[in-house]
Design a protein around this motif. Structure first.
Motif, PDB file in Angstrom:
ATOM      1  N   HIS A   1       1.400   5.273  -1.890  1.00  0.00           N
ATOM      2  CA  HIS A   1       0.927   6.341  -2.795  1.00  0.00           C
ATOM      3  C   HIS A   1       2.134   6.868  -3.561  1.00  0.00           C
ATOM      4  O   HIS A   1       2.483   8.046  -3.456  1.00  0.00           O
ATOM      5  CB  HIS A   1       0.235   7.440  -1.992  1.00  0.00           C
ATOM      6  CG  HIS A   1      -0.974   6.970  -1.262  1.00  0.00           C
ATOM      7  ND1 HIS A   1      -2.208   6.918  -1.866  1.00  0.00           N
ATOM      8  CD2 HIS A   1      -1.148   6.487   0.005  1.00  0.00           C
ATOM      9  CE1 HIS A   1      -3.095   6.441  -0.984  1.00  0.00           C
ATOM     10  NE2 HIS A   1      -2.476   6.163   0.137  1.00  0.00           N
TER      11      HIS A   1
ATOM     12  N   GLU B   1      -7.003   3.038  -3.297  1.00  0.00           N
ATOM     13  CA  GLU B   1      -7.519   2.929  -1.959  1.00  0.00           C
ATOM     14  C   GLU B   1      -9.008   3.255  -1.935  1.00  0.00           C
ATOM     15  O   GLU B   1      -9.436   4.268  -2.499  1.00  0.00           O
ATOM     16  CB  GLU B   1      -6.741   3.897  -1.058  1.00  0.00           C
ATOM     17  CG  GLU B   1      -7.155   3.879   0.410  1.00  0.00           C
ATOM     18  CD  GLU B   1      -6.131   4.616   1.281  1.00  0.00           C
ATOM     19  OE1 GLU B   1      -5.066   5.030   0.787  1.00  0.00           O
ATOM     20  OE2 GLU B   1      -6.414   4.785   2.470  1.00  0.00           O
TER      21      GLU B   1
ATOM     22  N   HIS C   1       0.870  -1.189   0.000  1.00  0.00           N
ATOM     23  CA  HIS C   1       0.000   0.000   0.000  1.00  0.00           C
ATOM     24  C   HIS C   1       0.899   1.229   0.000  1.00  0.00           C
ATOM     25  O   HIS C   1       1.487   1.590   1.020  1.00  0.00           O
ATOM     26  CB  HIS C   1      -0.909   0.010   1.234  1.00  0.00           C
ATOM     27  CG  HIS C   1      -1.880   1.159   1.256  1.00  0.00           C
ATOM     28  ND1 HIS C   1      -3.231   1.019   0.981  1.00  0.00           N
ATOM     29  CD2 HIS C   1      -1.694   2.489   1.500  1.00  0.00           C
ATOM     30  CE1 HIS C   1      -3.831   2.196   1.073  1.00  0.00           C
ATOM     31  NE2 HIS C   1      -2.910   3.112   1.387  1.00  0.00           N
TER      32      HIS C   1
ATOM     33  N   HIS D   1      -5.787  -1.793   5.432  1.00  0.00           N
ATOM     34  CA  HIS D   1      -4.507  -1.106   5.530  1.00  0.00           C
ATOM     35  C   HIS D   1      -4.471  -0.226   6.773  1.00  0.00           C
ATOM     36  O   HIS D   1      -5.488   0.358   7.143  1.00  0.00           O
ATOM     37  CB  HIS D   1      -4.270  -0.341   4.215  1.00  0.00           C
ATOM     38  CG  HIS D   1      -4.209   1.134   4.349  1.00  0.00           C
ATOM     39  ND1 HIS D   1      -3.071   1.795   4.725  1.00  0.00           N
ATOM     40  CD2 HIS D   1      -5.152   2.070   4.177  1.00  0.00           C
ATOM     41  CE1 HIS D   1      -3.337   3.089   4.767  1.00  0.00           C
ATOM     42  NE2 HIS D   1      -4.578   3.280   4.449  1.00  0.00           N
TER      43      HIS D   1
ATOM     44  N   ASP E   1       2.489   3.106   3.045  1.00  0.00           N
ATOM     45  CA  ASP E   1       1.517   4.210   3.032  1.00  0.00           C
ATOM     46  C   ASP E   1       2.216   5.556   2.845  1.00  0.00           C
ATOM     47  O   ASP E   1       1.689   6.602   3.206  1.00  0.00           O
ATOM     48  CB  ASP E   1       0.614   4.232   4.279  1.00  0.00           C
ATOM     49  CG  ASP E   1      -0.666   5.037   4.061  1.00  0.00           C
ATOM     50  OD1 ASP E   1      -1.077   5.198   2.894  1.00  0.00           O
ATOM     51  OD2 ASP E   1      -1.239   5.536   5.046  1.00  0.00           O
TER      52      ASP E   1
ATOM     53  N   HIS F   1     -10.462   7.508  -2.602  1.00  0.00           N
ATOM     54  CA  HIS F   1     -10.139   7.627  -1.178  1.00  0.00           C
ATOM     55  C   HIS F   1     -11.306   8.248  -0.406  1.00  0.00           C
ATOM     56  O   HIS F   1     -11.842   9.263  -0.834  1.00  0.00           O
ATOM     57  CB  HIS F   1      -8.879   8.485  -1.024  1.00  0.00           C
ATOM     58  CG  HIS F   1      -8.195   8.313   0.287  1.00  0.00           C
ATOM     59  ND1 HIS F   1      -8.759   8.727   1.470  1.00  0.00           N
ATOM     60  CD2 HIS F   1      -6.992   7.766   0.604  1.00  0.00           C
ATOM     61  CE1 HIS F   1      -7.923   8.436   2.462  1.00  0.00           C
ATOM     62  NE2 HIS F   1      -6.850   7.854   1.967  1.00  0.00           N
TER      63      HIS F   1
HETATM   64 ZN   LIG Z   1      -3.209   5.216   1.982  1.00  0.00          ZN
END
Ligand SMILES: [Zn+2]
Length: 244
Positions: free
Chosen positions: A6, A83, A4, A145, A193, A57
């Motif tokens: 970004h 996500e 996970h 997550h 993350d 998100h």
């Molecule tokens: Zn995230």
């Protein structure tokens, strides 16, 4: 491995991407909106070790709700989604109904498509996330997550069969350490993350799995090496069973 990340949102994302492809066997790049997924898929070169998934998100659900149809369309061409999820914290609670409508649509679509692997945000919303998943058997596989619920919610998530992706930032809080300590040893995979997650004021990088293994070995009371091997085999197992 990083389940996970970004990656598209780091400053100098292309350099981070190149380094991640060199250092990681697998990097799951989750996007925050369907348009960001389209832009990121165009901007970054395809790599067999990087999975880029479309998401929406929950923190921006109210702004990006008009992109839901695009997300449902994109889901046909991918094995993983994220996500996505729900955020019930005071700051985002105002738009909870929009979040929920989107999340339910994603789960329903996953069922229609024969199952998808979902990277799920569940801050202050674990109960509703699990209820929505339970209502739709056949949606696929849930990877929660940065799990931040309580112990009862953790037990419910385990009973549901969820996986957990966790990173070094989880261990910054006592609750996080306790949760990690109680997670099933064969259902945990590493995540960064990044760049949102930070440790010591610096964004966690996609190659932070050794740090996660280090933190986890302390709460599991196992040698670091053994813990790192477990994370690696869990990751391989999750990828194999879900074909991501
Ligand atoms: Zn995230």
């Amino acid at each position: 491995m990083d389940f996970h990340c970004h990656l598209d949102l780091y400053p100098r994302a292309k350099e981070v991407y190149r380094e991640a492809t060199q250092r990681n066997d697998f990097t799951w790049l989750v996007t925050t909106s369907p348009k960001a997924f389209a832009a990121t898929s165009r901007a970054l070169p395809a790599s067999p070790s990087v999975l880029i998934s479309p998401g929406l998100h929950p923190e921006i659900a109210h702004e990006r709700a008009p992109e839901l149809d695009l997300l449902l369309e994109q889901m046909a061409g991918v094995k993983a989604v994220g996500e996505v999820g729900l955020d019930g914290s005071p700051r985002f609670r105002t738009h909870y109904e929009v979040q929920r409508r989107i999340f339910r649509a994603v789960i329903k679509r996953s069922v229609e498509l024969g199952g998808r692997t979902l990277s799920i945000h569940s801050r202050r919303a674990v109960k509703d996330v699990l209820a929505d998943l339970d209502a739709c058997p056949g949606y696929g596989t849930a990877v929660l997550h940065w799990f931040s619920g309580n112990q009862a919610e953790l037990r419910a998530a385990i009973a549901h069969g969820c996986w957990f992706s966790i990173g070094p930032a989880l261990f910054e809080s006592e609750n996080g350490r306790r949760l990690a300590g109680a997670m099933p040893h064969d259902q945990v995979v590493p995540e960064s993350d990044g760049p949102f997650a930070k440790v010591g004021g610096r964004p966690v990088m996609p190659w932070s799995a050794p740090e996660t293994a280090q933190c986890l070995s302390e709460v599991w009371n196992l040698p670091v090496r053994v813990t790192a091997d477990m994370l690696a085999s869990n990751g391989a197992n999750l990828r194999k069973t879900t074909e991501i």
